[in-house]
Design a protein around this motif. Structure first.
Motif, PDB file in Angstrom:
ATOM      1  N   TYR A  21       0.769  -1.175   0.012  1.00 39.90           N
ATOM      2  CA  TYR A  21      -0.074  -0.205   0.114  1.00 39.90           C
ATOM      3  C   TYR A  21       0.795   1.258  -0.011  1.00 39.90           C
ATOM      4  CZ  TYR A  21      -3.776  -3.343   1.553  1.00 39.90           C
ATOM      5  OH  TYR A  21      -4.732  -4.515   1.365  1.00 39.90           O
ATOM      6  N   ALA A  22       0.307   2.311  -0.479  1.00 41.76           N
ATOM      7  CA  ALA A  22       0.875   3.649  -0.678  1.00 41.76           C
ATOM      8  C   ALA A  22       0.868   4.136   0.879  1.00 41.76           C
ATOM      9  CB  ALA A  22       0.365   4.671  -1.422  1.00 41.76           C
ATOM     10  N   PRO A  23       1.786   5.109   1.290  1.00 38.13           N
ATOM     11  CA  PRO A  23       2.822   5.567   0.593  1.00 38.13           C
ATOM     12  C   PRO A  23       4.316   4.583   0.325  1.00 38.13           C
ATOM     13  CG  PRO A  23       3.001   6.350   2.622  1.00 38.13           C
ATOM     14  CD  PRO A  23       1.801   5.649   2.783  1.00 38.13           C
ATOM     15  N   TYR A  24       4.903   4.814  -0.829  1.00 39.80           N
ATOM     16  CA  TYR A  24       6.085   3.947  -1.228  1.00 39.80           C
ATOM     17  C   TYR A  24       7.285   4.715  -0.711  1.00 39.80           C
ATOM     18  CZ  TYR A  24       2.677   1.073  -3.250  1.00 39.80           C
ATOM     19  OH  TYR A  24       1.312   0.116  -3.565  1.00 39.80           O
ATOM     20  N   ASP A  25       7.367   5.398   0.339  1.00 36.13           N
ATOM     21  CA  ASP A  25       8.632   5.965   0.576  1.00 36.13           C
ATOM     22  C   ASP A  25       9.420   5.541   1.862  1.00 36.13           C
ATOM     23  OD1 ASP A  25       6.867   6.973   2.414  1.00 36.13           O
ATOM     24  OD2 ASP A  25       7.286   8.856   2.388  1.00 36.13           O
ATOM     25  N   ARG A  26       9.045   4.360   2.240  1.00 37.34           N
ATOM     26  CA  ARG A  26       9.361   3.533   3.359  1.00 37.34           C
ATOM     27  C   ARG A  26       9.115   1.934   2.976  1.00 37.34           C
ATOM     28  NH1 ARG A  26       4.559   5.917   6.613  1.00 37.34           N
ATOM     29  NH2 ARG A  26       5.035   7.335   5.256  1.00 37.34           N
ATOM     30  N   CYS A  27       9.792   1.204   3.900  1.00 42.97           N
ATOM     31  CA  CYS A  27       9.886  -0.239   3.524  1.00 42.97           C
ATOM     32  C   CYS A  27       8.845  -0.901   4.276  1.00 42.97           C
ATOM     33  CB  CYS A  27      11.399  -0.710   4.317  1.00 42.97           C
ATOM     34  SG  CYS A  27      11.590  -2.388   4.081  1.00 42.97           S
ATOM     35  N   GLN A  28       8.250  -1.617   3.372  1.00 45.76           N
ATOM     36  CA  GLN A  28       7.155  -2.545   3.731  1.00 45.76           C
ATOM     37  C   GLN A  28       7.722  -4.131   3.605  1.00 45.76           C
ATOM     38  OE1 GLN A  28       3.364  -1.339   1.946  1.00 45.76           O
ATOM     39  NE2 GLN A  28       4.219   0.059   1.067  1.00 45.76           N
ATOM     40  N   LYS A  29       7.133  -4.799   4.711  1.00 49.51           N
ATOM     41  CA  LYS A  29       7.461  -6.518   4.643  1.00 49.51           C
ATOM     42  C   LYS A  29       6.185  -7.081   4.669  1.00 49.51           C
ATOM     43  CE  LYS A  29      11.615  -5.591   7.252  1.00 49.51           C
ATOM     44  NZ  LYS A  29      12.726  -6.247   8.734  1.00 49.51           N
ATOM     45  N   ARG A  30       6.410  -8.084   3.953  1.00 49.15           N
ATOM     46  CA  ARG A  30       5.223  -9.184   3.886  1.00 49.15           C
ATOM     47  C   ARG A  30       5.982 -10.605   4.252  1.00 49.15           C
ATOM     48  NH1 ARG A  30       3.450  -4.949   4.096  1.00 49.15           N
ATOM     49  NH2 ARG A  30       1.618  -4.112   2.875  1.00 49.15           N
ATOM     50  N   LYS A  31       5.186 -11.437   4.612  1.00 51.52           N
ATOM     51  CA  LYS A  31       5.699 -12.942   4.951  1.00 51.52           C
ATOM     52  C   LYS A  31       4.987 -13.864   3.706  1.00 51.52           C
ATOM     53  CE  LYS A  31       4.329 -15.358   8.422  1.00 51.52           C
ATOM     54  NZ  LYS A  31       3.927 -15.765   9.638  1.00 51.52           N
ATOM     55  N   LEU A  32       5.862 -14.728   3.174  1.00 51.10           N
ATOM     56  CA  LEU A  32       5.409 -15.871   2.569  1.00 51.10           C
ATOM     57  C   LEU A  32       5.673 -17.210   2.883  1.00 51.10           C
ATOM     58  CD1 LEU A  32       4.250 -15.821  -0.640  1.00 51.10           C
ATOM     59  CD2 LEU A  32       6.634 -16.114  -1.473  1.00 51.10           C
ATOM     60  N   THR A  33       4.660 -18.084   3.063  1.00 49.68           N
ATOM     61  CA  THR A  33       5.043 -19.409   3.810  1.00 49.68           C
ATOM     62  C   THR A  33       4.889 -20.298   2.687  1.00 49.68           C
ATOM     63  OG1 THR A  33       3.794 -18.544   5.736  1.00 49.68           O
ATOM     64  CG2 THR A  33       4.057 -20.817   5.495  1.00 49.68           C
ATOM     65  N   LEU A  34       5.900 -21.361   2.925  1.00 48.79           N
ATOM     66  CA  LEU A  34       6.058 -22.179   1.762  1.00 48.79           C
ATOM     67  C   LEU A  34       6.076 -23.742   2.703  1.00 48.79           C
ATOM     68  CD1 LEU A  34       9.381 -21.237  -0.076  1.00 48.79           C
ATOM     69  CD2 LEU A  34       6.961 -20.724  -0.651  1.00 48.79           C
ATOM     70  N   LEU A  35       4.939 -24.390   2.462  1.00 55.10           N
ATOM     71  CA  LEU A  35       4.941 -25.787   2.946  1.00 55.10           C
ATOM     72  C   LEU A  35       5.275 -26.931   2.221  1.00 55.10           C
ATOM     73  CD1 LEU A  35       2.217 -23.878   3.795  1.00 55.10           C
ATOM     74  CD2 LEU A  35       2.184 -25.528   5.574  1.00 55.10           C
ATOM     75  N   ASN A  36       5.959 -27.935   2.684  1.00 54.92           N
ATOM     76  CA  ASN A  36       6.259 -29.191   1.969  1.00 54.92           C
ATOM     77  C   ASN A  36       5.397 -30.263   2.412  1.00 54.92           C
ATOM     78  OD1 ASN A  36       7.639 -31.261   0.759  1.00 54.92           O
ATOM     79  ND2 ASN A  36       9.472 -31.113   1.791  1.00 54.92           N
ATOM     80  N   PRO A  37       4.263 -30.534   1.664  1.00 53.02           N
ATOM     81  CA  PRO A  37       3.345 -31.514   2.066  1.00 53.02           C
ATOM     82  C   PRO A  37       3.957 -33.077   1.789  1.00 53.02           C
ATOM     83  CG  PRO A  37       2.601 -30.810   0.005  1.00 53.02           C
ATOM     84  CD  PRO A  37       4.002 -29.826   0.328  1.00 53.02           C
ATOM     85  N   ASN A  38       5.165 -33.093   1.244  1.00 50.44           N
ATOM     86  CA  ASN A  38       5.915 -34.487   0.859  1.00 50.44           C
ATOM     87  C   ASN A  38       6.586 -35.105   1.657  1.00 50.44           C
ATOM     88  OD1 ASN A  38       5.116 -33.853  -2.335  1.00 50.44           O
ATOM     89  ND2 ASN A  38       6.065 -32.107  -1.633  1.00 50.44           N
TER      90      ASN A  38
END
Length: 218
Positions: A21-38
């Motif tokens: 989301y705006a504004p984009y004059d600062r650092c934004q963090k998101r988390k991505l989760t990878l799951l291994n069902p094997n």
């Protein structure tokens, strides 16, 4: 939206869309989760078509069977223009860890030497909002997350999960058994005391009858 290429997916990825989301004059963090069902170890590598704007940590690695890895994605300060279409996306490549693994060989080196037919690819797209984050968006995100909970609970990725869910029920059984044991001990103790009392009473009556019984007869 997601694009699937090559062989079947080896990893389950959540969320399917990254939103900033705006504004984009600062650092934004998101988390991505990878799951291994094997039941085998899976290697992964993450690339972006706008790598100059994002920092991904870790960008490669391995995930043990029935485990997951949290990936931190940071959007750095960049010049955002609402009238320009920004098509950012991440490509997540995954493959089974080879059995001919060389000691000390890095994940990136393994991806470079294996055949492309052994690699699975999945694209995660990015949505760049021109407006700041607002409370209604938060409520919608929460409702969306709650709607996914039943489906995620039905999917058992870890063989030990059923045992962990049954643990509270198993803990109640010793407590009930403990109370029952206490009642049995108390009941047995009262029974012994009562029996002892009755025996003493009978012995006392016998002694009285032996001592005074003859004198009381006419």
């Amino acid at each position: 939206m997601e694009i699937l290429e090559g062989r079947m997916d080896l990893l389950s990825v959540n969320p399917k869309l990254l939103t900033f989301y705006a504004p984009y004059d600062r650092c934004q963090k998101r988390k991505l989760t990878l799951l291994n069902p094997n039941d085998r170890q899976v290697l992964f590598k993450i690339k972006s078509n706008a790598s100059q704007h994002y920092h991904v940590s870790p960008s490669s690695g391995s995930i043990e069977p029935y485990c997951f890895s949290d990936i931190s994605i940071s959007l750095n300060n960049f010049d955002f223009h609402e009238d320009l279409e920004q098509k950012h996306n991440f490509c997540i490549q995954s493959m089974y860890a080879p059995r001919d693994y060389i000691n000390g060989e890095t994940t990136l080196a393994i991806f470079q030497r294996v055949s492309r037919s052994d690699i699975s690819s999945k694209s995660i797209f990015v949505r760049l909002e021109a407006k700041p984050f607002s409370a209604p968006n938060l409520r919608l995100d929460l409702l969306s997350s709650l709607g996914k909970i039943p489906m995620e609970r039905d999917t058992q990725l870890c063989p030990n999960c059923p045992n962990s869910l049954e643990a509270p029920q198993q803990q109640e059984k010793p407590m009930k058994s403990c109370h029952f044991t206490k009642l049995v001990i108390i009941g047995s103790f009262l029974g012994v005391v009562f029996t002892s009392y009755m025996h003493r009473k009978q012995i006392h009556e016998m002694l009285v009858n032996n001592l005074y019984g003859d004198k009381l007869e006419p």
